[in-house]
Write an enzyme that holds these catalytic residues in place. Structure first.
Site, mmCIF file in Angstrom:
data_model
loop_
_atom_site.group_PDB
_atom_site.id
_atom_site.type_symbol
_atom_site.label_atom_id
_atom_site.label_comp_id
_atom_site.label_asym_id
_atom_site.label_seq_id
_atom_site.Cartn_x
_atom_site.Cartn_y
_atom_site.Cartn_z
ATOM 1 N N ASP A 43 0.808 -1.080 0.071
ATOM 2 C CA ASP A 43 -0.017 0.022 -0.027
ATOM 3 C C ASP A 43 1.050 1.356 0.061
ATOM 4 O O ASP A 43 2.121 1.223 0.126
ATOM 5 C CB ASP A 43 -0.916 -0.118 1.248
ATOM 6 C CG ASP A 43 -2.039 0.776 1.043
ATOM 7 O OD1 ASP A 43 -3.205 0.468 1.520
ATOM 8 O OD2 ASP A 43 -2.039 1.954 0.238
HETATM 9 C C1 GLC Z 1 -4.156 4.453 -0.103
HETATM 10 C C2 GLC Z 1 -5.178 3.204 0.081
HETATM 11 C C3 GLC Z 1 -5.204 2.158 -0.819
HETATM 12 C C4 GLC Z 1 -5.237 2.684 -2.319
HETATM 13 C C5 GLC Z 1 -3.596 3.244 -2.317
HETATM 14 C C6 GLC Z 1 -3.550 3.992 -3.710
HETATM 15 O O1 GLC Z 1 -3.381 4.759 0.785
HETATM 16 O O2 GLC Z 1 -4.978 2.501 1.443
HETATM 17 O O3 GLC Z 1 -6.537 1.320 -0.667
HETATM 18 O O4 GLC Z 1 -5.392 1.931 -3.463
HETATM 19 O O5 GLC Z 1 -3.390 4.074 -1.301
HETATM 20 O O6 GLC Z 1 -4.433 5.168 -3.839
#
Ligand code: GLC
Length: 752
Positions: free
Chosen positions: A296
Site C-alpha cells: 500500500d
Molecule cells: C491508499 C489506500 C489504498 C489505495 C492506495 C492508492 O493509501 O490505502 O487502498 O489503493 O493508497 O491510492
C-alpha cells in the site's frame, strides 16, 4: 452390415465433435502461459539490477502533490521512466497523457518495457456506481460484475490498465471509515461478490484492451483495526484469520486476480507489509498465487513508524523477503535493494521472482503488443446512456427498505402538496468516497430525482434547516426527510468515534427529524450514508425508512423510483446496524459464549442498558410485497463425511406487487473442535416473484461450505450435528438439522 458401419461412423463423428483434435481452450491456455514464461525469462536475462528494481518501483504522478515522498516534477518522472527505474505510475489518467509517458518507456528506455498505469477505480470511473457497501446490499453478484465491467471499460479508455480494487476487508465496525469500501461483515457474501468484481474488472481475458487488472486489498485483516480507527493495530487469531478474513481473498485469487495489495495494519505484531506468513506461506505457497503483490502507499517506509524496521535498508529487506514484489511510492526498493544485494542480505534470485511476476502481468495484459491506449474511445464510452442505466439499476438493487408501517410507501406521484427537506435532500454527497473521476456535478440528487418523478401539479416545498423543514412540512400532505453523512466522513482516514448522526451544516439531524415528525404528517426518512448509522429514535418513531446509501450518480433517480413505486426495493443489509456506538462490535456471525444473551437473565453476555439484538440485523430488508417461506426440505437427515446435502424450500409472493426476495441459507456447526459462529451464511439467491408466484429455491451444502480451519489448523468438515436455517434475514427462518457421520470403513467392505 451397412447399418453397423453407418452407426459406427455416427458414433465416431459424435466423439470427434465432442473431443476435437485441434488444441482445445485448455491446451491453448497452457501454450500461451508457456510462451509468456519464455518471454519473461528472456527479458529478465537481459535486465540490469537497476532495471529490475525499476520494475518493482511504483510512483504517484507529480499531480498528487499531497502525497508524501511524491515525485517533485514531471521532469524527474520522465527521467526515471527513461532510465527504466519506474515500472508503474498511479493517477496518470487520459489516453493522451498515458500514451505520452508510455512512449518514453517503450521507445526511449533501453529495454522498452511498458509502464502499468494504475488508479483507484473502486465503484465506477466516470459513471459512479453505489459505494461497494451499498452494492453489497443488492446480494447480486451479476450487479457487481456488470458495474466492475463498466468501470473497466471507462477507465481503460482513459489509458488505465490496473485498478486497486475490489477491497475485500471484512468490516464489523461502523466507526471504521473504510467499511464503505468493502462488501460488509460476512466472509461468504464478500467472497461471492469479490470474485464477481474480479471477473468484471478483468473481463474474460486480461489482454482485452477494456480489461483492468484487479487488486484485491488489503491483505490482510485491515478491517479489524482496533476501535475502528483506521491504520490501527490488529490482533487476529489464525483461526479467525483463516475462517473469516482470508476466504474473500482466496475466492478473488481463485477468480484470477492479477495482483494483491498489502494492508497497513500491524497483524499480531508483524505489520502486514512485512508478513512472511501472509504472503510467502498463505498467498504464494498454499494458494499458489502467480501474480504480484504491491505494497500500500508508502507502507514499506512506514515499517519504520511501526517500530518494525530500524531504517529503510531493513524495511526494503524484510518486505522483499516477506513477498512484497512492488513498492508503492516510498522508493525504498529503488534506493535500498542494490545495497542489500551487494551485502548479500537478499539474493538476486528473490529479486528475480518479484520482477518475473511483474513482467508476467505486463505480458498477460498484452502491453508489449499494444502499449498505447486508443485515444478515440473516450467520447463514446464515458457516461454513455447504457452506463448510466446500469448505474441506476445497481442503485435500485442496493436500496434497503428498513421500515414501512401501514404501507406508507410507495407515495402517490400526484399528491397535492409534498415537502422534501433535510441537509441531504439536494446533496451531491451520493457520489460517495473513492469516486475516481466521477464528477459530483453529474449526481442526480434525491430532490432532482423526486422532481422528475412527481406530477407537475404537485406543489413541492423544500427546506434544509430545522425551521425551513418544519415550515415546509406544515404546508404539505406528506414529508420526505433526507439525512445521512458526507462522503468525506467515510473512506480512508474517515473513521468516526460515533455512528450516531453527525451535525451537518450546523444542523442536528435527529432534532430536525423529531421537529418534523411532531407536525404529524405522513413522514418518510431517506438515509444516505456509507456506513451503518445508529438511528434508534428514528427507527422507533418514523413509519417509513429507506436506506438509499451513497448510491452514485443515479442515486436520486433510483431512490425516487422506489419512493413512488416504480421500483420495489429488495436489498438486504450486508452489515449489522447497531443500536448505538457502544454496541460495537456487533455482527451476526458471532460466537455463542458460555452464557449467550437472555434479555431476562442478568448474568448472560449482554449490556444492561440496551437489548442484545441490533437495530437491524445482517441480511434484513423489507419489500412493498410480502413473501412466505415453507416446505423446507433437507436431502437427508445425515450425510457421510465428504458428502454434500441438498436443501430446498418454497418461497411465495403473497402480496399484490412483484418483487425481489433474497433467500438466505445459514448453518451452525453445533459442536466442533473450536467454537463456531451461531450462524454462518452459506448460500443466497435473489429471486423475482410476481404476485402469487411460488418458486422452489435449491442450495447444496458441499464440504467446502461445511468445512472450517479446525483445532489442528486443517480445513475439514467435522462429524456431528449441524443446524440449517433458510429465511429472509439472519434473525430467523425455517429451521432444520442434519448430521455428518463417518463414512463406513472401506476395508470392512473388502472383508465381506
Ligand atoms: C491508499 C489506500 C489504498 C489505495 C492506495 C492508492 O493509501 O490505502 O487502498 O489503493 O493508497 O491510492
Amino acid at each position: 452390415m451397412r447399418n453397423f458401419i453407418c452407426s459406427w461412423l455416427l458414433i465416431c463423428l459424435t466423439l470427434a465433435a465432442a473431443f476435437p483434435q485441434t488444441p482445445g481452450r485448455k491446451t491453448r491456455a497452457v501454450t500461451v502461459a508457456q510462451e509468456t514464461e519464455r518471454r519473461v525469462d528472456e527479458l529478465l536475462a537481459r535486465m540490469t539490477l537497476e532495471e529490475k528494481f525499476g520494475q518493482m518501483n511504483q510512483r504517484f504522478s507529480p499531480r498528487n502533490k499531497d502525497e508524501e515522498n511524491n515525485l517533485k516534477s514531471q521532469a524527474e518522472m520522465r527521467q526515471l521512466i527513461k532510465s527504466g527505474r519506474i515500472g508503474s505510475l498511479i493517477s496518470v489518467t487520459g489516453a493522451p497523457e498515458c500514451n505520452e509517458l508510455q512512449r518514453i518507456a517503450v521507445e526511449e528506455s533501453r529495454l522498452k518495457i511498458p509502464l502499468l498505469f494504475a488508479y483507484d477505480v473502486i465503484h465506477g470511473y466516470r459513471t459512479t456506481f453505489p459505494v461497494p457497501l451499498a452494492m453489497a446490499a443488492s446480494w447480486d453478484a451479476e450487479t457487481i460484475r456488470r458495474a466492475s465491467s463498466v468501470a473497466a471499460t471507462e477507465a481503460s479508455a482513459d489509458g488505465l490498465h490496473w485498478t486497486f480494487a475490489p477491497m475485500l476487508d471484512i468490516g464489523r465496525d461502523g466507526r471504521w471509515g473504510r467499511i464503505v469500501e468493502g462488501f460488509g461483515e460476512d466472509p461468504y457474501l464478500t467472497s461471492v461478490l469479490g470474485a464477481a468484481a474480479v471477473r468484471g474488472f478483468q473481463k474474460d481475458d486480461l489482454s482485452d484492451s477494456t480489461a483492468l487488472i484487479a487488486c484485491p486489498k488489503h491483505f490482510a485483516g485491515y478491517g479489524a483495526a482496533e476501535g475502528g480507527r483506521d491504520y490501527n493495530s490488529t490482533e487476529i487469531s489464525e483461526h479467525t484469520l483463516r475462517n473469516v478474513y482470508l476466504p474473500p481473498f482466496r475466492a478473488a485469487a481463485g477468480a484470477g486476480a492479477g495482483t494483491v495489495m498489502t494492508a497497513f495494519n500491524d497483524l499480531n505484531g508483524t505489520p502486514a507489509t512485512a508478513n512472511n506468513f501472509l504472503f510467502r506461506q498463505i498467498l504464494k505457497s498454499e494458494w499458489a498465487f502467480d501474480g504480484f503483490v504491491v505494497s500500500d502507499a508508502n507502507a514499506i517506509a512506514e515499517l519504520i513508524n511501526h517500530g518494525y524496521s530500524a531504517d529503510s535498508a531493513e524495511a526494503a529487506q524484510v518486505s522483499l523477503l516477506a513477498g512484497v514484489d512492488m513498492d508503492m511510492q516510498s522508493s525504498v526498493y529503488l534506493n535500498q535493494l542494490g545495497r542489500a544485494v551487494r551485502e548479500k542480505r537478499v539474493s538476486e534470485r528473490v529479486i528475480d521472482d518479484a520482477v518475473r511476476r511483474v513482467l508476467r502481468l505486463k505480458f498477460r495484459k498484452g502491453l508489449f503488443e499494444r502499449p498505447y491506449a486508443d485515444e478515440k474511445l473516450v467520447a463514446r464510452v464515458m457516461l454513455s446512456p447504457e452506463n448510466l442505466e446500469t448505474a441506476r439499476e445497481a442503485a435500485r438493487k442496493s436500496l434497503v427498505l428498513l421500515k414501512n408501517e401501514n404501507s406508507l410507501l410507495p407515495l402517490k406521484k400526484d399528491m397535492a402538496r409534498l415537502a422534501v427537506v433535510g441537509p441531504y435532500a439536494d446533496s451531491r454527497e451520493l457520489h460517495g468516497s473513492w469516486r475516481a473521476k466521477g464528477d459530483p456535478q453529474n449526481v442526480v440528487t434525491v430532490l432532482s430525482g423526486i422532481k422528475s418523478k412527481i406530477s407537475n401539479r404537485t406543489e413541492l416545498k423544500t427546506g434544509v434547516n430545522i425551521a425551513e423543514s418544519v415550515a415546509a412540512a406544515k404546508d404539505s400532505d406528506a414529508v420526505i426527510i433526507v439525512i445521512g453523512e458526507d462522503a468525506r466522513d467515510t473512506g480512508e482516514g474517515g473513521s468516526l468515534s460515533t455512528i450516531e448522526l453527525q451535525r451537518k451544516q450546523g444542523i442536528d439531524q435527529e432534532e430536525l427529524v423529531r421537529a418534523v415528525q411532531a407536525i404529524g404528517k405522513p413522514t418518510v426518512v431517506v438515509l444516505v450514508s456509507g456506513r451503518p448509522l445508529a438511528i434508534p429514535w428514528i427507527a422507533q418513531n418514523i413509519p417509513a425508512i429507506l436506506l438509499g446509501w451513497h448510491s452514485g450518480l443515479q442515486g436520486g433517480n433510483a431512490i425516487a423510483d422506489a419512493l413512488f413505486g416504480d421500483y420495489n426495493p429488495g436489498g438486504k443489509l450486508p452489515v449489522t446496524f447497531p443500536r448505538s456506538t457502544g454496541q460495537i462490535p456487533i455482527y451476526y456471525n458471532h460466537k455463542n459464549t458460555g452464557r449467550p444473551p437472555k434479555e431476562d437473565k442478568r448474568n448472560t453476555s449482554k449490556y444492561l442498558d440496551i437489548p442484545a439484538t441490533p437495530l437491524f440485523p445482517f441480511g434484513y430488508g423489507l419489500s412493498y410485497t410480502r413473501f412466505a417461506y415453507d416446505n423446507l426440505r433437507l436431502g437427508a437427515a445425515r450425510i457421510e463425511l465428504g458428502g454434500s446435502l441438498k436443501v430446498s424450500l418454497q418461497v411465495k409472493n403473497i402480496g399484490e406487487r412483484a418483487g425481489d426476495e433474497v433467500v438466505q441459507l445459514y448453518i451452525r456447526d453445533v459442536a466442533a473442535s473450536v467454537t463456531r459462529p451461531v450462524k454462518e451464511l452459506k448460500g443466497f439467491s435473489r429471486v423475482r416473484l410476481s404476485p402469487g408466484e411460488k418458486k422452489t429455491v435449491e442450495f447444496t451444502l458441499t464440504p467446502e461450505l461445511l468445512g472450517f480451519y479446525n483445532r489442528e489448523m486443517r480445513f475439514a468438515v467435522e462429524l456431528g450435528k449441524f443446524k440449517v436455517w433458510v429465511g429472509t434475514d439472519s434473525a430467523g427462518g425455517l429451521e432444520g438439522e442434519f448430521e455428518v457421520v463417518a463414512a463406513p470403513a472401506r476395508n470392512a467392505l473388502r472383508k465381506r
